[in-house]
Design an enzyme around this catalytic site. Structure first.
Site, PDB file in Angstrom:
ATOM      1  N   GLU A 160     -57.392  -5.785   3.502  1.00 53.29           N
ATOM      2  CA  GLU A 160     -57.173  -5.371   2.352  1.00 53.29           C
ATOM      3  C   GLU A 160     -56.111  -5.797   1.892  1.00 53.29           C
ATOM      4  O   GLU A 160     -54.870  -6.284   2.280  1.00 53.29           O
ATOM      5  CB  GLU A 160     -57.217  -3.892   2.346  1.00 53.29           C
ATOM      6  CG  GLU A 160     -58.553  -3.373   2.671  1.00 53.29           C
ATOM      7  CD  GLU A 160     -58.528  -1.647   2.834  1.00 53.29           C
ATOM      8  OE1 GLU A 160     -57.659  -1.007   1.908  1.00 53.29           O
ATOM      9  OE2 GLU A 160     -59.141  -1.102   3.566  1.00 53.29           O
ATOM     10  N   LEU A 255     -45.687  -9.348  13.394  1.00 52.66           N
ATOM     11  CA  LEU A 255     -44.396  -8.974  14.402  1.00 52.66           C
ATOM     12  C   LEU A 255     -43.402  -8.366  13.461  1.00 52.66           C
ATOM     13  O   LEU A 255     -42.291  -8.303  13.723  1.00 52.66           O
ATOM     14  CB  LEU A 255     -43.829 -10.415  14.849  1.00 52.66           C
ATOM     15  CG  LEU A 255     -43.139 -10.629  16.137  1.00 52.66           C
ATOM     16  CD1 LEU A 255     -44.395 -10.231  17.191  1.00 52.66           C
ATOM     17  CD2 LEU A 255     -43.010 -12.151  16.484  1.00 52.66           C
ATOM     18  N   CYS A 265     -59.294   0.273   9.221  1.00 55.75           N
ATOM     19  CA  CYS A 265     -59.691  -0.533  10.259  1.00 55.75           C
ATOM     20  C   CYS A 265     -59.008  -0.348  11.672  1.00 55.75           C
ATOM     21  O   CYS A 265     -60.023   0.150  12.385  1.00 55.75           O
ATOM     22  CB  CYS A 265     -59.825  -1.913   9.680  1.00 55.75           C
ATOM     23  SG  CYS A 265     -60.475  -2.156   8.246  1.00 55.75           S
TER      24      CYS A 265
HETATM   25  C1  UGA Z   1     -57.305  -5.215   9.350  1.00 53.12           C
HETATM   26  C2  UGA Z   1     -57.351  -6.835  10.195  1.00 53.12           C
HETATM   27  O1  UGA Z   1     -55.990  -7.368  10.002  1.00 53.12           O
HETATM   28  C3  UGA Z   1     -58.574  -7.682   9.336  1.00 53.12           C
HETATM   29  O2  UGA Z   1     -58.497  -8.962  10.087  1.00 53.12           O
HETATM   30  C4  UGA Z   1     -59.853  -6.970   9.508  1.00 53.12           C
HETATM   31  O3  UGA Z   1     -60.677  -7.800   8.828  1.00 53.12           O
HETATM   32  C5  UGA Z   1     -59.807  -5.586   8.805  1.00 53.12           C
HETATM   33  O4  UGA Z   1     -58.726  -4.810   9.451  1.00 53.12           O
HETATM   34  C6  UGA Z   1     -61.050  -4.840   9.076  1.00 53.12           C
HETATM   35  O5  UGA Z   1     -61.465  -4.662  10.246  1.00 53.12           O
HETATM   36  O6  UGA Z   1     -61.616  -4.848   8.072  1.00 53.12           O
HETATM   37  P1  UGA Z   1     -56.242  -4.413   7.162  1.00 53.12           P
HETATM   38  O7  UGA Z   1     -56.714  -2.999   8.039  1.00 53.12           O
HETATM   39  O8  UGA Z   1     -56.585  -4.422   5.715  1.00 53.12           O
HETATM   40  O9  UGA Z   1     -56.929  -5.472   8.218  1.00 53.12           O
HETATM   41  O10 UGA Z   1     -54.667  -4.481   7.441  1.00 53.12           O
HETATM   42  P2  UGA Z   1     -53.632  -5.317   8.173  1.00 53.12           P
HETATM   43  O11 UGA Z   1     -52.979  -6.161   7.177  1.00 53.12           O
HETATM   44  O12 UGA Z   1     -54.088  -5.886   9.360  1.00 53.12           O
HETATM   45  O13 UGA Z   1     -52.546  -4.183   8.501  1.00 53.12           O
HETATM   46  C7  UGA Z   1     -52.990  -3.072   9.349  1.00 53.12           C
HETATM   47  C8  UGA Z   1     -51.766  -2.213   9.826  1.00 53.12           C
HETATM   48  O14 UGA Z   1     -50.814  -2.858  10.361  1.00 53.12           O
HETATM   49  C9  UGA Z   1     -51.178  -1.731   8.378  1.00 53.12           C
HETATM   50  O15 UGA Z   1     -50.617  -0.347   8.548  1.00 53.12           O
HETATM   51  C10 UGA Z   1     -49.755  -2.534   8.258  1.00 53.12           C
HETATM   52  O16 UGA Z   1     -48.728  -2.105   7.580  1.00 53.12           O
HETATM   53  C11 UGA Z   1     -49.609  -2.756   9.862  1.00 53.12           C
HETATM   54  N1  UGA Z   1     -48.848  -4.012  10.374  1.00 53.12           N
HETATM   55  C12 UGA Z   1     -49.184  -5.215   9.959  1.00 53.12           C
HETATM   56  C13 UGA Z   1     -47.370  -3.648  10.625  1.00 53.12           C
HETATM   57  O17 UGA Z   1     -47.021  -2.486  10.747  1.00 53.12           O
HETATM   58  N2  UGA Z   1     -46.784  -4.921  10.988  1.00 53.12           N
HETATM   59  C14 UGA Z   1     -47.496  -6.095  10.836  1.00 53.12           C
HETATM   60  O18 UGA Z   1     -46.682  -7.255  11.383  1.00 53.12           O
HETATM   61  C15 UGA Z   1     -48.653  -6.403  10.424  1.00 53.12           C
END
Ligand code: UGA
Length: 430
Positions: A160, A255, A265
């Site tokens: 997203e 990271l 998700c």
């Molecule tokens: C996630 C996956 O990254 C996508 O590849 C997948 O398609 C999607 O779920 C899904 O299953 O539909 P999304 O939930 O949009 O995507 O979000 P992300 O950007 O992956 O972040 C997820 C969570 O991890 C967030 O709360 C974000 O703040 C946290 N995060 C992410 C961190 O705290 N640190 C990071 O370095 C990266």
């Protein structure tokens, strides 16, 4: 994005069922790749809104691409599934699979659409599932459809906030099918994209999706443990992580420590994976503990804020950010919301601001409409979502507004150096 001369006339007739963020983003991007696409949904009001340019979700770049593709006639919207599939070559299922009380994914919406489809889908149309579904769901879909329609599992990896760009610049495309020809045809839909294609069987494709999300969730849980450990031993978490990032085996992505992972998700998929494993008598302690670690991290953040808050007596806390991450208005399973609700339950007065998300009803009374309003009279400011506009916080903007002198940056976006030698204290975890 592709320029005009890279696009060829319509290639294939594609129907996408479901206009959530995956369905609408995928449909619009397939149209952008030159295919003739019909996005189908049973919510007529939603389709009308999309048609008139009011998308139900905020997704950077999507509004423009939808308007452009509707304008040139590559993208159509319909609530008539029967009519839409009558001329289709491919039908993508992008339907919600919400969590049930035991954590398992509810596939009833998906299966009921497939049952409906089975009544009229022309033989030979390839049915592709993009929804995140328990492993073996493709087999169920195939059973419901019979042998005249090949079934392919083609999980999405769209974040997203960057769904359009992730669709058009994928790390890989996963195509799982027992029908080699159908798999090749689906691969052809993506032929304009430059990405490795993983051809595999349906169960492996479905498993890849769950494992990718669970791996990333576990990675962030680990990163947040690095932050908590660094906090106690006097190390700088970001320096530690930078030191790790140059090791190619670890990598530099995912990271960034934060207030914990959330969204629609990771929480749902990790729990669904555990539920699947449980149903076959299998334990997955790594995934289980990734969830546990994330819960501990949320508690740790609340505790850190509480310790600071209690030094002020009866403080007002400015909450900056409600969405689960920047560039989205989604607050589902948002750590920012959960932390805010915990603080409210502890009796603190909150003023919350998010540039895009309205937040849940539970926090509506705390909602204000600008950073300034949130900061005015606050004793503590807590940054919970990494919106770029929060990165500019500095003592001279805070001084005339805040009563207290504490800023807690759970996203590490505010430049610490600006606060050195001032009356303000900028705290991070580690
Ligand atoms: C996630 C996956 O990254 C996508 O590849 C997948 O398609 C999607 O779920 C899904 O299953 O539909 P999304 O939930 O949009 O995507 O979000 P992300 O950007 O992956 O972040 C997820 C969570 O991890 C967030 O709360 C974000 O703040 C946290 N995060 C992410 C961190 O705290 N640190 C990071 O370095 C990266």
């Amino acid at each position: 994005m592709l320029s005009g001369d890279q696009l060829s006339p319509s290639l294939s007739n594609v129907v996408v069922v479901g206009t959530g963020y995956v369905g609408l983003s995928s449909g619009a991007c397939f149209a952008h790749l030159g295919h003739r696409v019909i996005c189908v949904d049973n919510d007529k009001a939603k389709l009308d809104a999309i048609e008139s340019g009011h998308l139900p979700i905020y997704e950077p770049g999507l509004e423009e691409i939808v308007a452009e593709q509707i304008g040139i006639g590559n993208l159509k919207l319909s609530n008539d599934l029967r009519k839409a599939v009558s001329g289709a070559e491919f039908v993508f299922l992008c339907l919600p699979t919400p969590p049930q009380s035991d954590g398992s994914a509810d596939v009833s919406i998906l299966l009921s659409v497939v049952e409906t489809l089975s009544n009229f889908i022309p033989a030979g149309v390839v049915v592709i599932n993009k929804s995140t579904v328990p492993v073996t769901s493709s087999r169920l879909v195939q059973l419901l459809l019979g042998d005249d329609n090949p079934v392919v599992a083609n999980p999405e990896f769209l974040r997203e906030g960057s769904a359009v760009s992730d669709f058009l610049n994928p790390d890989r495309i996963v195509i799982g099918s027992n029908d080699k020809q159908a798999a090749e045809l689906v691969a052809g839909l993506y032929s304009r994209l430059d990405a490795p294609i993983v051809f595999t069987d349906p169960a492996s494709a479905e498993t890849i999706k769950y494992m990718a999300n669970s791996f990333l969730a576990a990675k962030i849980s680990f990163v947040n443990e690095v932050a908590r450990f660094s906090h106690y031993v006097g190390a700088d978490a970001n320096e530690v992580l930078r030191g790790l990032s140059f090791d190619d085996r670890i990598g530099s992505q995912y990271l960034s420590p934060g207030p914990g992972w959330g969204g629609s998700c990771f929480p749902k998929d990790t729990k669904a994976l555990l539920a699947s494993a449980r149903s076959i008598g299998l334990e997955l302690p790594m995934v289980e503990n990734a969830i546990r670690s994330n819960e501990m991290h949320l508690d740790f953040i609340v505790e850190t804020i509480r310790k600071e808050a209690d030094s002020y007596g009866n403080p007002v806390i400015a909450i900056l950010g409600l969405s689960f991450k920047a560039m989205t208005d989604d607050v589902r399973e948002s750590p920012a919301v959960r932390i805010s609700e915990n603080l409210r339950d502890l009796g603190y007065t909150l003023r919350s601001y998010d540039p895009m998300a309205n937040g849940p009803d539970s926090l509506s009374a705390t909602r204000v409409s600008s950073v300034k309003e949130a900061l005015r009279g606050a004793h503590i400011t807590v940054v919970l979502t990494e919106w770029p506009e929060f990165a500019g916080l500095n003592p001279s903007t805070l001084r005339p507004l805040m009563v207290g002198k504490t800023v807690i940056d759970t996203r590490y976006i505010v430049d610490k150096r600006r606060f050195e030698g001032t009356e303000f204290q900028l705290l991070t975890i580690g």
